[in-house]
Scaffold this active site. Sequence first.
Site, PDB file in Angstrom:
ATOM      1  N   GLY A  66      -0.542   0.002  -1.201  1.00  0.00           N
ATOM      2  CA  GLY A  66       0.385   0.829  -1.422  1.00  0.00           C
ATOM      3  C   GLY A  66       1.459  -0.637  -2.227  1.00  0.00           C
ATOM      4  CG  HIS A  86       9.626  -0.523  -0.860  1.00  0.00           C
ATOM      5  ND1 HIS A  86       9.802  -1.737  -0.861  1.00  0.00           N
ATOM      6  CD2 HIS A  86       7.729  -0.770  -0.047  1.00  0.00           C
ATOM      7  CE1 HIS A  86       9.177  -3.045   0.341  1.00  0.00           C
ATOM      8  NE2 HIS A  86       7.645  -2.048  -0.120  1.00  0.00           N
ATOM      9  CG  HIS A 105       5.918   0.749   3.990  1.00  0.00           C
ATOM     10  ND1 HIS A 105       5.778  -0.353   5.359  1.00  0.00           N
ATOM     11  CD2 HIS A 105       6.077  -0.396   2.645  1.00  0.00           C
ATOM     12  CE1 HIS A 105       6.331  -1.775   4.289  1.00  0.00           C
ATOM     13  NE2 HIS A 105       6.105  -1.414   2.899  1.00  0.00           N
ATOM     14  CD  GLU A 106       4.324   1.380  -0.600  1.00  0.00           C
ATOM     15  OE1 GLU A 106       3.420   1.036   0.251  1.00  0.00           O
ATOM     16  OE2 GLU A 106       5.244   0.675  -1.376  1.00  0.00           O
ATOM     17  CD  GLN A 151       6.242  -3.358  -2.893  1.00  0.00           C
ATOM     18  OE1 GLN A 151       6.133  -2.157  -2.542  1.00  0.00           O
ATOM     19  NE2 GLN A 151       5.928  -3.949  -1.949  1.00  0.00           N
ATOM     20  CB  CYS A 208       6.359  -5.378   3.075  1.00  0.00           C
ATOM     21  SG  CYS A 208       6.503  -4.576   1.849  1.00  0.00           S
ATOM     22  CG  LEU A 209       1.068  -5.819  -0.772  1.00  0.00           C
ATOM     23  CD1 LEU A 209       0.911  -5.389  -2.533  1.00  0.00           C
ATOM     24  CD2 LEU A 209       0.599  -6.933  -0.645  1.00  0.00           C
TER      25      LEU A 209
HETATM   26  O1  K2U Z   1       4.669  -1.795   0.554  1.00  0.00           O
HETATM   27  C1  K2U Z   1       3.610  -2.181   0.142  1.00  0.00           C
HETATM   28  O2  K2U Z   1       4.084  -4.207   0.394  1.00  0.00           O
HETATM   29  C2  K2U Z   1       1.960  -2.303   0.361  1.00  0.00           C
HETATM   30  C3  K2U Z   1       1.967  -2.267   2.157  1.00  0.00           C
HETATM   31  C4  K2U Z   1       1.981  -0.932   2.309  1.00  0.00           C
HETATM   32  C5  K2U Z   1       1.969  -0.575   3.473  1.00  0.00           C
HETATM   33  C6  K2U Z   1       2.022  -1.222   4.265  1.00  0.00           C
HETATM   34  C7  K2U Z   1       2.222  -0.750   6.623  1.00  0.00           C
HETATM   35  C8  K2U Z   1       1.514  -0.158   6.725  1.00  0.00           C
HETATM   36  C9  K2U Z   1       0.145   0.756   5.321  1.00  0.00           C
HETATM   37  C10 K2U Z   1       0.578   0.145   4.413  1.00  0.00           C
HETATM   38  C11 K2U Z   1       1.030  -3.088   1.580  1.00  0.00           C
HETATM   39  O3  K2U Z   1      -0.723  -2.602   1.793  1.00  0.00           O
HETATM   40  S1  K2U Z   1       0.643  -4.801   2.815  1.00  0.00           S
HETATM   41  C12 K2U Z   1      -0.418  -5.238   3.434  1.00  0.00           C
HETATM   42  C13 K2U Z   1      -1.345  -4.065   4.122  1.00  0.00           C
HETATM   43  C14 K2U Z   1      -2.404  -4.409   3.482  1.00  0.00           C
HETATM   44  C15 K2U Z   1      -3.451  -3.046   4.142  1.00  0.00           C
HETATM   45  C16 K2U Z   1      -3.389  -2.391   5.559  1.00  0.00           C
HETATM   46  C17 K2U Z   1      -1.692  -2.548   6.271  1.00  0.00           C
HETATM   47  C18 K2U Z   1      -1.136  -3.682   5.323  1.00  0.00           C
HETATM   48 ZN    ZN Z   2       6.292  -2.897   1.739  1.00  0.00          ZN
END
Ligand code: K2U
Ligand code: ZN
Length: 169
Positions: A46, A137, A133-134, A51, A91-92
Amino acid sequence: MAKLEILEFPDSRLRTVAKLVEVFDAPLARLIEDMYETMYDAPGIGLAATQVNVHQRLLIADVSEDHDTPLTLINPLIREQSGTQISQEGCLSVPGIFADVERAEHIVVEAQDIKGKSWILEAEEMNAVCIQHEIDHLNGKLFVDYLSTLKRDMIRRKLDKQRRLAVGT
Ligand code: K2U
Ligand code: ZN
């Protein structure tokens, strides 16, 4: 296409509340393309426009195993939610940190597509977690905000140290 820089906690720009998207034009389409390239490269499932320091209400997601099910939500609104689920989130914008967060298990979301057409989607499990989650943000909220102040401060210090060491390498 281009990979975009991802802002990292505690960058205050991550606290910006994004504004509604009002113009559905070629630059928007290009931003979305660049966000997908950035997300898949990270890799992530996501990414919110916040971000990448674009403060418009736009998010993308792809929770599929084969990374072939892109989901673009513009001006998303959660219309209904039910149940609860706890899952480990990352979270990235908070690299290397993971924590359990409670979210709604099932959500009904109203959003616009890349052309501005409104649509409704239902999501559950990881798709629901990712969308919530998004959307956080877009409201300037991070998953670490659900943790205690003590834990959040520890995370801030850990990331600050990682960045100092990275500069030194
Ligand atoms: O917002 C972001 O940084 C994207 C996240 C989205 C996410 C966070 C928590 C749970 C589900 C989605 C990133 O994708 S964090 C990296 C990641 C990759 C695979 C699974 C969980 C988190
Ligand atoms: Zn995030």
